[in-house]
Scaffold this active site. Structure first.
Site: not given
Ligand code: NAD
Ligand code: UD1
Length: 313
Positions: A120, A76, A276, A278, A210, A144, A52
């Site tokens: 993000s 994260a 949803r 937020g 949603f 977040y 962690d």
């Molecule tokens: P992810 O959840 O797949 O990866 C995050 C990883 O962090 C996971 O493997 C999880 O197990 C690990 N983790 C969580 N808490 C932890 C802790 N306390 N100690 C050690 N490990 C921990 O998500 P992702 O999509 O790969 O995102 C990577 C980064 O990018 C994150 O910081 C996320 O907030 C950011 N981000 C992602 C998106 C997206 O669209 N995927 C968008 C904006 C920002």
């Molecule tokens: C995502 C990221 C967040 C990041 C942000 C940056 C994820 C999980 N979240 O949030 O970490 O900071 O982009 O832009 O990747 N939706 C549905 N049905 C579902 C799931 C989602 O309708 O089953 C809708 C949601 O309400 C939203 C859209 O799809 O309107 C995108 O949702 P989601 O993929 O969770 O991303 P963000 O909320 O944009």
């Protein structure tokens, strides 16, 4: 070069690790496997630490043992909704742990070339001005987003105050292989893909939308994101700066569903539910700043989804 990726067993971190290993680098990953999976990693070729990032002793040991060239801070609790339910726990991971890591790097990693923090697009909130530029209004709507903004600013502050070379990236909606669909708050494309997999397997799959499906996001393919991360980490000019990472284009959820329907030549059952809490209505990036470093997104949403599905199914 020696790399540390926090959260490196997750979706984005594991894809980055794969590319770095391919390029001949040494990669250490620390992940508590809360969302990430060991199977995402080539465990034979990676130094994997299950733990962690809040564990101060463990983090100190890691930085005592190895002098890293690059550190990517990707760990994260990446769910906006979870942060609304559990603001204190998510804050400890999304901000406090990163600040502690920066302090350790300042003290123990004198030769570090760059720290890159994954922020993000959520920091922009729902201010109507579009596309989002790095200097657009910051209007976080969730714990977040507050923690992401504070962490990225700490990285930039450590760059300016203490000479710890740092940059930050603000990801828009990243999608692609190895994105975990398990949580209801997982990235929407991983959930749609999962529902289609169920349908293909003959199960009765329903996808919940949603809202009205007209919400728009800037969906960026994982390979473009990995390209951007490496570019930002290696560029001299990116030091002390923050960059949007997206495609610069917006796509509605309804359009995404139609791309999937076209690919599978059949329609998924859709259940429309209330919006949803937020949720942001429209979000897309201006990526001129990243382009000035030499970035070009290679994948349109259609091409990226096609490649994703070819790999995933
Ligand atoms: P992810 O959840 O797949 O990866 C995050 C990883 O962090 C996971 O493997 C999880 O197990 C690990 N983790 C969580 N808490 C932890 C802790 N306390 N100690 C050690 N490990 C921990 O998500 P992702 O999509 O790969 O995102 C990577 C980064 O990018 C994150 O910081 C996320 O907030 C950011 N981000 C992602 C998106 C997206 O669209 N995927 C968008 C904006 C920002
Ligand atoms: C995502 C990221 C967040 C990041 C942000 C940056 C994820 C999980 N979240 O949030 O970490 O900071 O982009 O832009 O990747 N939706 C549905 N049905 C579902 C799931 C989602 O309708 O089953 C809708 C949601 O309400 C939203 C859209 O799809 O309107 C995108 O949702 P989601 O993929 O969770 O991303 P963000 O909320 O944009």
């Amino acid at each position: 070069m020696k790399y540390l990726i926090t959260g490196g067993a997750g979706f984005i971190g594991s894809s980055l690790a794969k590319e770095l290993i391919k390029n001949g680098h040494e990669v250490t990953v620390i992940d508590d496997l809360s969302m990430g999976k060991k199977e995402n990693l080539d465990i034979e070729r990676i130094h994997f630490v299950e733990g962690d990032i809040r564990n101060k002793e463990l983090m100190e040991k890691l930085f005592n043992e190895t002098q890293f060239d690059y550190v990517f801070l990707l760990a994260a609790i990446a769910s906006v909704a979870d942060s609304i339910q559990r603001p204190i726990e998510t804050h400890e991971v999304n901000l406090d742990a990163n600040l502690n890591i920066l302090e350790l790097i300042k003290e123990k990693q004198k030769n570090i070339r760059r720290v890159v923090f994954a922020s993000s697009a959520a920091v922009y909130g729902d201010d109507p001005s579009l596309p989002k530029k790095e200097n657009s209004q910051i209007k976080p709507l969730s714990p977040y987003a507050v923690d992401k903004f504070a962490s990225e600013q700490f990285v930039l502050l450590y760059n300016d105050l203490y000479n710890v070379p740092g940059s930050a990236v603000r990801f828009f909606n990243v999608y692609g292989m190895n994105q975990n669909p398990q949580s209801p708050y997982s990235g929407v494309l991983s959930i749609i893909t999962d529902r289609y997999k169920q349908k293909v397997a003959g199960e009765n799959a329903i996808f919940n939308v949603f809202g009205d499906g007209k919400q728009e996001r800037d969906f960026v393919f994982i390979d473009d994101v990995v390209q951007a991360l490496i570019l930002v980490s290696e560029s001299k000019n990116s030091r002390g700066n923050v960059y949007n990472v997206g495609t610069g284009k917006a796509t509605s959820l309804n359009k995404i569903i139609s791309i999937y329907d076209d690919y599978f030549q059949s329609s998924l059952k859709i259940n429309y539910l209330p919006t949803r809490e937020g949720d942001i209505r429209y979000s897309y990036s201006n990526i001129d700043k990243l382009k000035s470093l030499g970035f070009t997104p290679k994948y349109s949403v259609e091409n990226g989804i096609k490649l994703y599905l070819e790999n995933e199914l």
